[in-house]
Each structure stands twice: as structure tokens, then as C-alpha cells.
Design a protein around this motif. Structure first.
Motif, PDB file in Angstrom:
ATOM      1  N   PHE A  17       0.832  -1.205   0.000  1.00 24.33           N
ATOM      2  CA  PHE A  17       0.000   0.000   0.000  1.00 24.33           C
ATOM      3  C   PHE A  17       0.864   1.251   0.000  1.00 24.33           C
ATOM      4  O   PHE A  17       0.657   2.170  -0.786  1.00 24.33           O
ATOM      5  N   PHE A  18       1.872   1.285   0.880  1.00 23.67           N
ATOM      6  CA  PHE A  18       2.697   2.481   0.972  1.00 23.67           C
ATOM      7  C   PHE A  18       3.564   2.660  -0.260  1.00 23.67           C
ATOM      8  O   PHE A  18       3.937   3.765  -0.598  1.00 23.67           O
ATOM      9  N   GLU A  19       3.885   1.560  -0.969  1.00 27.38           N
ATOM     10  CA  GLU A  19       4.654   1.700  -2.197  1.00 27.38           C
ATOM     11  C   GLU A  19       3.826   2.364  -3.281  1.00 27.38           C
ATOM     12  O   GLU A  19       4.298   3.208  -4.036  1.00 27.38           O
ATOM     13  N   LEU A  20       2.528   2.010  -3.346  1.00 31.62           N
ATOM     14  CA  LEU A  20       1.669   2.571  -4.382  1.00 31.62           C
ATOM     15  C   LEU A  20       1.167   3.955  -3.989  1.00 31.62           C
ATOM     16  O   LEU A  20       0.924   4.798  -4.840  1.00 31.62           O
ATOM     17  N   LYS A 193      -7.142   6.954 -14.189  1.00 28.00           N
ATOM     18  CA  LYS A 193      -7.282   5.510 -13.965  1.00 28.00           C
ATOM     19  C   LYS A 193      -6.772   4.728 -15.168  1.00 28.00           C
ATOM     20  O   LYS A 193      -6.098   3.695 -15.016  1.00 28.00           O
ATOM     21  N   ASN A 194      -7.050   5.207 -16.370  1.00 26.41           N
ATOM     22  CA  ASN A 194      -6.543   4.541 -17.570  1.00 26.41           C
ATOM     23  C   ASN A 194      -5.023   4.568 -17.610  1.00 26.41           C
ATOM     24  O   ASN A 194      -4.385   3.604 -18.056  1.00 26.41           O
ATOM     25  N   ILE A 195      -4.442   5.666 -17.162  1.00 27.21           N
ATOM     26  CA  ILE A 195      -2.977   5.768 -17.117  1.00 27.21           C
ATOM     27  C   ILE A 195      -2.405   4.767 -16.117  1.00 27.21           C
ATOM     28  O   ILE A 195      -1.411   4.082 -16.388  1.00 27.21           O
ATOM     29  N   GLN A 196      -3.036   4.677 -14.962  1.00 30.58           N
ATOM     30  CA  GLN A 196      -2.590   3.703 -13.963  1.00 30.58           C
ATOM     31  C   GLN A 196      -2.610   2.286 -14.526  1.00 30.58           C
ATOM     32  O   GLN A 196      -1.668   1.506 -14.333  1.00 30.58           O
ATOM     33  N   ASP A 197      -3.692   1.974 -15.217  1.00 27.30           N
ATOM     34  CA  ASP A 197      -3.812   0.639 -15.814  1.00 27.30           C
ATOM     35  C   ASP A 197      -2.745   0.426 -16.880  1.00 27.30           C
ATOM     36  O   ASP A 197      -2.153  -0.658 -16.981  1.00 27.30           O
ATOM     37  N   ARG A 202       2.753   1.889 -11.920  1.00 25.39           N
ATOM     38  CA  ARG A 202       4.153   2.198 -11.617  1.00 25.39           C
ATOM     39  C   ARG A 202       4.341   3.636 -11.137  1.00 25.39           C
ATOM     40  O   ARG A 202       5.185   3.914 -10.293  1.00 25.39           O
ATOM     41  N   ILE A 203       3.576   4.560 -11.707  1.00 26.01           N
ATOM     42  CA  ILE A 203       3.712   5.955 -11.301  1.00 26.01           C
ATOM     43  C   ILE A 203       3.185   6.123  -9.878  1.00 26.01           C
ATOM     44  O   ILE A 203       2.067   5.722  -9.569  1.00 26.01           O
ATOM     45  N   LYS A 204       4.003   6.691  -9.005  1.00 25.76           N
ATOM     46  CA  LYS A 204       3.602   6.937  -7.628  1.00 25.76           C
ATOM     47  C   LYS A 204       2.654   8.133  -7.590  1.00 25.76           C
ATOM     48  O   LYS A 204       2.870   9.128  -8.270  1.00 25.76           O
ATOM     49  N   TYR A 205       1.637   8.059  -6.761  1.00 23.99           N
ATOM     50  CA  TYR A 205       0.535   9.013  -6.811  1.00 23.99           C
ATOM     51  C   TYR A 205       0.248   9.574  -5.422  1.00 23.99           C
ATOM     52  O   TYR A 205       0.211   8.834  -4.442  1.00 23.99           O
ATOM     53  N   LYS A 206       0.086  10.872  -5.369  1.00 20.78           N
ATOM     54  CA  LYS A 206      -0.350  11.522  -4.129  1.00 20.78           C
ATOM     55  C   LYS A 206      -1.367  12.599  -4.478  1.00 20.78           C
ATOM     56  O   LYS A 206      -1.155  13.382  -5.409  1.00 20.78           O
TER      57      LYS A 206
END
Length: 290
Positions: A17-20, A193-197, A202-206
Motif C-alpha cells: 500500500f505504501f509503495e503505491l 485511472k486509464n494511465i494507472q492501468d 508504476r507511477i507513484k501518486y499523491k
């Protein structure tokens, strides 16, 4: 399942969880990139033909924050008018270009990292793909998501097509807007969401809090029709700060809205609860360029 196994699985899940979803981005004078939305001419194929006029001032306020702390050289990409498929307009009416060109001339930014997506889509896409594609653990890229997602989707596609998908593990995306993440101007456009898929998360998100508080002029970065909280810019001794006020005034609907600059204020200052008074204190006597 025994208690030891349960604890082990819980620890693994928490680490995943913390990695994503890292709680802190740990920014330390790394490279960063920004992409603002907007379009310089009416897009009559979309329900709201005009671009987002908040970025006319927000781009300037963002650059002012960067210049105040002297990190112009860390801005490696700044695209604007990033509504894909929106038409280009004449330069003298292109409000985001006017803002970008003014920041370049006043505060020492590299003109080669600024791109108008409506006229320079291929160059803008290649620029950001290059910066993402060279990211490593020692040299991460921080991306400020100040526009819709389709431009970023196309950039990530290009990074992947170049065989550099693993570099996206070292790209950090900062957002404050559900609208920017989810809105599409065409049926075939893509969301965050499409980018995440696409990139396998891989891209870290905040995501920080929305930087708008329209009903409280003294909080955050959108004071609706109340310009009085920004009069300190209008009356400032630094002529370039006075110019920044005119870019806020340029908003086509008469709103004092620079909400997207809250992203760079958070990244560089560590505060997602900025406001006009904090900004005044931060700017102080003005911005000096050596």
C-alpha cells in the motif's frame, strides 16, 4: 491460518500500500514537470468550449513560487493548453502563452522547456516522455497534474513504446483535482485511472486536498470574485508582482482563481493549505534574479 501468517500477510499488504500510495514524496530539489490545461480558441466540440482561465494566473503564480526559491533549472517541462484536440488560436489572444512568455522573460526560465500543446503537441509529448524515461531512484521526476489526463496518457504510451516502462517506477504524480483526473473532452480520451492501468500502477501518486475554497477568500487559492485579498500584488513595489496581479485579473469570468499553483506550493514548501496571506509573506519584497 495461524497468527504468524496473518501478521506476515498484513505486513506485506501494508508495504504494498505504501509503495503505491506513498504518504510523503520526499522531494529534495529533484526535477519536476507541470502540465496545465486550457485552450486558446473555442473548442466547439466540447460542452464547455473555452479553456480553464484559472491557469492564466496559476501558471504565473506557480512560476513565481519556483523563481522565489531559485529552482528554475529544476523545471524540466512545462506544457500548457493541454486539451488534446482543442484548436489553436492567435498568439495575441493566447492567454496561457502570454503568461508563459512573461514568466520566461521576467524570472529567468528556460524557454525551451515551455510548450503550447495546441501548436507543439509532438514536441511537448517528446519532451515529457524523455524526462520520464530517464528517471531513476537517484534522479526521480515529480509531475504536477494541473490539467486533464489525455496528454499524460499519450506521453506514458510513448515512454512504454520506447521500452522504458520501468523508469515510470521513479515518476511521482501530484494531484489536487478529481475533475482533472477524470474528465474527458472526447469519448476516446483517457483518465488517470486509464494511465494507472496502462503503466501497471508504476507511477507513484499523491493527492492533496482540493486547492479551491470559493466561499472563504482568505483560505487556499480561489477567492471567487473577491480580489481584495490579492491587492498586495497590485500594490507591490516589484513590477513583476504587479504583472502577476494583472494575469489573475485576466480571468475571463472575473474570478480570482489560481488554484493549481497550490500544487507547486505543496511540492516546494510542503504546505497544502496555502492562502493569500501566506503567499504575501512568502513573496516578501519580491523576486530577485541573479
Amino acid at each position: 491460518m495461524n497468527s504468524i501468517k496473518k501478521v506476515t500477510i498484513l505486513i506485506i499488504c501494508l508495504f504494498g500500500f505504501f509503495e503505491l500510495f506513498p504518504q510523503e514524496f520526499n522531494y529534495s530539489n529533484n526535477r519536476f514537470a507541470i502540465s496545465f490545461d486550457g485552450n486558446s480558441a473555442p473548442d466547439n466540440q466540447y460542452k464547455w468550449p473555452t479553456g480553464d482561465p484559472d491557469d492564466w494566473g496559476a501558471l504565473v503564480a506557480s512560476c513565481a513560487i519556483i523563481a522565489k526559491v531559485g529552482l528554475q533549472d529544476k523545471l524540466v517541462h512545462c506544457s500548457y493548453n493541454n486539451f488534446i484536440d482543442a484548436p489553436a488560436g492567435p498568439d495575441d489572444k493566447n492567454q496561457l502563452k502570454i503568461s508563459a512568455d512573461g514568466c520566461i522573460s521576467r524570472w529567468g526560465f528556460d524557454k525551451n522547456v515551455f510548450f503550447d500543446v495546441t501548436t507543439q503537441l509532438n514536441k511537448a509529448r517528446a519532451s515529457l516522455a524523455t524526462e520520464m524515461g530517464k528517471s531513476t531512484a537517484q534522479d526521480p521526476l515529480y509531475f504536477l497534474h494541473a490539467g486533464l489526463s489525455e496528454f499524460l496518457y499519450q506521453v506514458v504510451e510513448e515512454v512504454i513504446s520506447q521500452g522504458k516502462i520501468e523508469a515510470l517506477n521513479h515518476v511521482y504524480l501530484l494531484s489536487h483535482s478529481t475533475f482533472n483526473e477524470n474528465e474527458t473532452r472526447r469519448d476516446y480520451h483517457h483518465t488517470w485511472k486509464n494511465i494507472q492501468d496502462l503503466c501497471g500502477n508504476r507511477i507513484k501518486y499523491k493527492k492533496i486536498q482540493d486547492q479551491n475554497d470559493k466561499h472563504n477568500p482568505n483560505n487556499l487559492w480561489h477567492s471567487m470574485d473577491d480580489f481584495s485579498v490579492w491587492y498586495w500584488m497590485r500594490d507591490h513595489k516589484d513590477l513583476n508582482i504587479r504583472w502577476m496581479y494583472t494575469r489573475i485579473q485576466a480571468h475571463s469570468m472575473g474570478h480570482a482563481d489560481i488554484s493549481d499553483c497550490g500544487l507547486i506550493y505543496y511540492l516546494l514548501i510542503g504546505d497544502d493549505n496555502g492562502n493569500p496571506q501566506k503567499f504575501k509573506n512568502f513573496i516578501g519584497d519580491g523576486i530577485s534574479i541573479n
